[in-house]
Scaffold this motif. Sequence first.
Motif, mmCIF file in Angstrom:
data_model
loop_
_atom_site.group_PDB
_atom_site.id
_atom_site.type_symbol
_atom_site.label_atom_id
_atom_site.label_comp_id
_atom_site.label_asym_id
_atom_site.label_seq_id
_atom_site.Cartn_x
_atom_site.Cartn_y
_atom_site.Cartn_z
ATOM 1 N N ALA A 22 0.847 -1.187 0.000
ATOM 2 C CA ALA A 22 0.000 0.000 0.000
ATOM 3 C C ALA A 22 0.887 1.242 0.000
ATOM 4 C CB ALA A 22 -0.886 -0.003 1.230
ATOM 5 N N PRO A 23 0.445 2.318 -0.696
ATOM 6 C CA PRO A 23 1.261 3.525 -0.741
ATOM 7 C C PRO A 23 1.367 4.154 0.649
ATOM 8 C CG PRO A 23 -0.888 3.909 -1.734
ATOM 9 C CD PRO A 23 -0.801 2.453 -1.427
ATOM 10 N N VAL A 24 2.485 4.749 0.934
ATOM 11 C CA VAL A 24 2.687 5.385 2.240
ATOM 12 C C VAL A 24 2.002 6.746 2.229
ATOM 13 C CG1 VAL A 24 4.411 6.123 3.913
ATOM 14 C CG2 VAL A 24 4.923 4.251 2.339
ATOM 15 N N ASN A 25 1.255 7.031 3.304
ATOM 16 C CA ASN A 25 0.551 8.310 3.371
ATOM 17 C C ASN A 25 1.464 9.371 3.963
ATOM 18 O OD1 ASN A 25 -1.241 10.336 3.505
ATOM 19 N ND2 ASN A 25 -2.746 9.275 4.781
ATOM 20 N N LEU A 26 1.682 10.417 3.178
ATOM 21 C CA LEU A 26 2.625 11.440 3.628
ATOM 22 C C LEU A 26 1.927 12.617 4.303
ATOM 23 C CD1 LEU A 26 4.932 11.367 0.490
ATOM 24 C CD2 LEU A 26 5.419 10.396 2.753
ATOM 25 N N ASN A 27 0.590 12.727 4.136
ATOM 26 C CA ASN A 27 -0.107 13.863 4.719
ATOM 27 C C ASN A 27 -0.171 13.739 6.235
ATOM 28 O OD1 ASN A 27 -0.628 14.961 2.239
ATOM 29 N ND2 ASN A 27 -2.536 13.803 1.999
ATOM 30 N N PRO A 28 -0.037 14.885 6.929
ATOM 31 C CA PRO A 28 -0.167 14.832 8.373
ATOM 32 C C PRO A 28 -1.633 14.695 8.746
ATOM 33 C CG PRO A 28 0.264 17.084 7.664
ATOM 34 C CD PRO A 28 0.204 16.243 6.435
ATOM 35 N N ALA A 29 -2.106 13.466 8.856
ATOM 36 C CA ALA A 29 -3.521 13.261 9.130
ATOM 37 C C ALA A 29 -3.721 12.088 10.065
ATOM 38 C CB ALA A 29 -4.279 13.027 7.830
ATOM 39 N N GLY A 30 -4.780 12.165 10.843
ATOM 40 C CA GLY A 30 -5.092 11.093 11.772
ATOM 41 C C GLY A 30 -6.485 10.545 11.543
ATOM 42 N N SER A 31 -7.099 10.053 12.605
ATOM 43 C CA SER A 31 -8.409 9.411 12.475
ATOM 44 C C SER A 31 -9.340 9.866 13.589
ATOM 45 C CB SER A 31 -8.272 7.892 12.584
ATOM 46 O OG SER A 31 -7.265 7.431 11.728
ATOM 47 N N VAL A 32 -10.631 9.649 13.332
ATOM 48 C CA VAL A 32 -11.640 9.891 14.363
ATOM 49 C C VAL A 32 -12.583 8.690 14.369
ATOM 50 C CG1 VAL A 32 -13.503 11.395 15.158
ATOM 51 C CG2 VAL A 32 -11.572 12.384 13.928
ATOM 52 N N PRO A 108 -7.178 15.616 8.692
ATOM 53 C CA PRO A 108 -6.025 16.462 9.003
ATOM 54 C C PRO A 108 -5.979 16.776 10.500
ATOM 55 C CG PRO A 108 -7.195 17.298 7.090
ATOM 56 C CD PRO A 108 -8.036 16.200 7.663
ATOM 57 N N TYR A 109 -4.783 16.847 11.043
ATOM 58 C CA TYR A 109 -4.633 17.146 12.473
ATOM 59 C C TYR A 109 -5.305 18.462 12.811
ATOM 60 C CZ TYR A 109 -1.069 13.497 12.370
ATOM 61 O OH TYR A 109 -0.412 12.311 12.218
ATOM 62 N N GLY A 110 -5.801 18.565 14.025
ATOM 63 C CA GLY A 110 -6.414 19.816 14.459
ATOM 64 C C GLY A 110 -7.527 19.544 15.450
ATOM 65 N N ASN A 111 -8.142 20.627 15.904
ATOM 66 C CA ASN A 111 -9.223 20.523 16.881
ATOM 67 C C ASN A 111 -10.564 20.725 16.187
ATOM 68 O OD1 ASN A 111 -7.309 20.120 18.808
ATOM 69 N ND2 ASN A 111 -7.300 22.255 19.519
ATOM 70 N N ALA A 196 -12.813 17.499 19.464
ATOM 71 C CA ALA A 196 -12.150 16.264 19.070
ATOM 72 C C ALA A 196 -10.764 16.658 18.585
ATOM 73 C CB ALA A 196 -12.949 15.575 17.961
ATOM 74 N N LYS A 197 -9.749 16.233 19.323
ATOM 75 C CA LYS A 197 -8.381 16.704 19.058
ATOM 76 C C LYS A 197 -7.622 15.650 18.272
ATOM 77 C CE LYS A 197 -8.457 19.330 23.334
ATOM 78 N NZ LYS A 197 -8.403 19.125 24.783
ATOM 79 N N VAL A 198 -7.573 15.819 16.958
ATOM 80 C CA VAL A 198 -6.898 14.832 16.120
ATOM 81 C C VAL A 198 -5.418 15.185 16.055
ATOM 82 C CG1 VAL A 198 -6.865 13.727 13.861
ATOM 83 C CG2 VAL A 198 -9.010 14.658 14.762
ATOM 84 N N SER A 199 -4.579 14.275 16.521
ATOM 85 C CA SER A 199 -3.137 14.543 16.522
ATOM 86 C C SER A 199 -2.404 13.225 16.303
ATOM 87 C CB SER A 199 -2.744 15.163 17.864
ATOM 88 O OG SER A 199 -2.712 14.145 18.850
ATOM 89 N N PRO A 200 -1.077 13.279 16.141
ATOM 90 C CA PRO A 200 -0.344 12.020 15.945
ATOM 91 C C PRO A 200 -0.536 11.075 17.126
ATOM 92 C CG PRO A 200 1.073 13.902 15.470
ATOM 93 C CD PRO A 200 -0.197 14.459 16.030
ATOM 94 N N LEU A 201 -0.836 11.616 18.292
ATOM 95 C CA LEU A 201 -0.955 10.768 19.475
ATOM 96 C C LEU A 201 -2.395 10.414 19.814
ATOM 97 C CD1 LEU A 201 1.711 12.482 21.761
ATOM 98 C CD2 LEU A 201 1.912 10.336 20.474
#
Lengths: 255, 341
Positions: A22-32, A108-111, A196-201
């Motif tokens: 699978a292609p590697v995702n380079l965008n700074p994005a997470g999940s909810v 995308p990361y963010g609140n 909802a705080k989407v971040s790498p963690l």
Amino acid sequence: MKKQFFLFFLIAVFISSCKKDAPVNLNPAGSVIFKFINMAGDSNLILNNIKTYINAHNDTFSVHTFKYYISNIKLTRNDGTIFSEKESYHLIDAGNSKRTQFTLANVPYGNYTAVSFIIGVDSVRNFSGAQTGDLDPALGMFWMWDTGYIFAELAGSSPQDTAHGLNHFFSYAIIGYSGQYNALKTVRLPFYSDTAKVSPLITPQVNLKADVLEWFKTPTIISFAAVPFTDLPNQTTLNFANNYADMFTLQSIRN
Amino acid sequence: MKKTRTLFFVAVSVLLFSCKKDTTITKFPEEIQFVIPPGWASAHYDFSTNKLTTNGFILGRKLFYETKLSQNNAISCGSCHQQQFAFSNQYHALSAGVNGVLGTRNAPALSNLAWQTNFMWDGGITNLEVMPLAPLTNHFEMNETINNVVNKLQNDATYPYLFNNAFGTTTISSQLLLKALAQFMGMLVSSGSKYDKYEKGETSFSTNEMNGLNLFTQKCATCHTTPLFTNLQFMNFGLDSLFNDPGRAGITGAASDSGTFKVPSLRNVALSSPYMHDGRFATLADVLEHYSTGIVHSSTLSPLLNTIAPLTSMEKQDLILFLNTLTDSTFITDARFKNPN
């Protein structure tokens, strides 16, 4: 028969071995994660014919099926930008623990401060031919009679439903994607003081309540005696959709 | 023993070819292409969302003739839709499904489906791709579930391989099954009748056929509009005044649609007896007799049929001779559409 299986297995192994990574995702994005807690008023909804509830018409009823589509999900970030999920179709089935939550990826990361979605399936997908994923007709939500999707389904039994003999089964299939009986409803839920705080963690989990009692309450009080079933786009069906448009409330967000 | 060997052979060839792209095994005289006949409007079905390929078509054809699609593994689409009768059948007015149970409607001939906007006599289905879901799951027809069909095909020795050829995956889904069937059905184009040749100036009509064409243009073509020989609308053709079958009204719920049915195409009509949604007429002569003297008045009757001048027997004969020119012998013998099994 065994031989066939073995060969089939061989074939399967060989074919899967050809897949690329699978292609590697380079965008700074997470999940909810979205989780749906199905309720009848203040009680958790239990699907069987023993546990009973009382609706706004004072009818007693039990539920054996409660399903609905959550589509076209949009998340609003605190800077005003909006994230729209692609191919956003999720079937929630209170009777199947694997179908009471889903994960939005590539957020995308963010609140995030609000969510909106459609209850049902947008009109285009109702006549766009064979679909897959949560829209797979094999899931039993595709209606062959004037083809289209059942947006939401509530079925069970009530002693006040006298149209169906001793079983007292009622069944409401909400359909209709165009014209005066268009039953598509858009829901907007602000998170108010929550975020909802989407971040790498953090993969936040948004818990939403869905209350079946709302089907019978506002703006139109509906009784089982008057409406034992719906399966056509008409005013009765639309009344249910108008009623259940506010069945969702935010319970909590776990960050 | 023989079976195991073939299986082994299939397995080996899959092993050899599974990483390559081109794995066409069935040799086809020519690549399958969807061609719009000159002068016709563009098709309603959008092949751009279901790329037509020779392998996709081959798979769709095999599925169309596949009895595994029915609950008792005895009936295929091709059982009711037979090529020699322009994909209708002549044995039953009301098509018999699994266990010989009769349905309530007559199987129509299938052609030029890619131009149709609505399917079924009541138009209840609005996309060619989802059309097969109706017969597959209909209790009177194939009485099967989509999941069972997908499982049966997935566990078959050859289908995973054919799906891989067509769509690049051995994992069968209802979507790919339906897309393959749509490729086959969409390719069923009938445009090679004597009438078409006459229109192109490649053949001439007899005086009677000519007269039939003129009568048809005056009396029938508003509903049976060329080149499809249907205006794709829903009309009440004056069969009844009490509607056992509500027709289009069963879909729309509108009283004004009671007893209206989709205007059927008349291509290959000489082959698709019996006639009407319930198969009540056995011959074209019966149909013309109905038109001439049998129109039943009701509130939804098409105004075009309010006052009909009865047809003379000469006119009836010429109309039938004209309708016979709509038979497309290349279509009903086209090797590409034949049962491959």
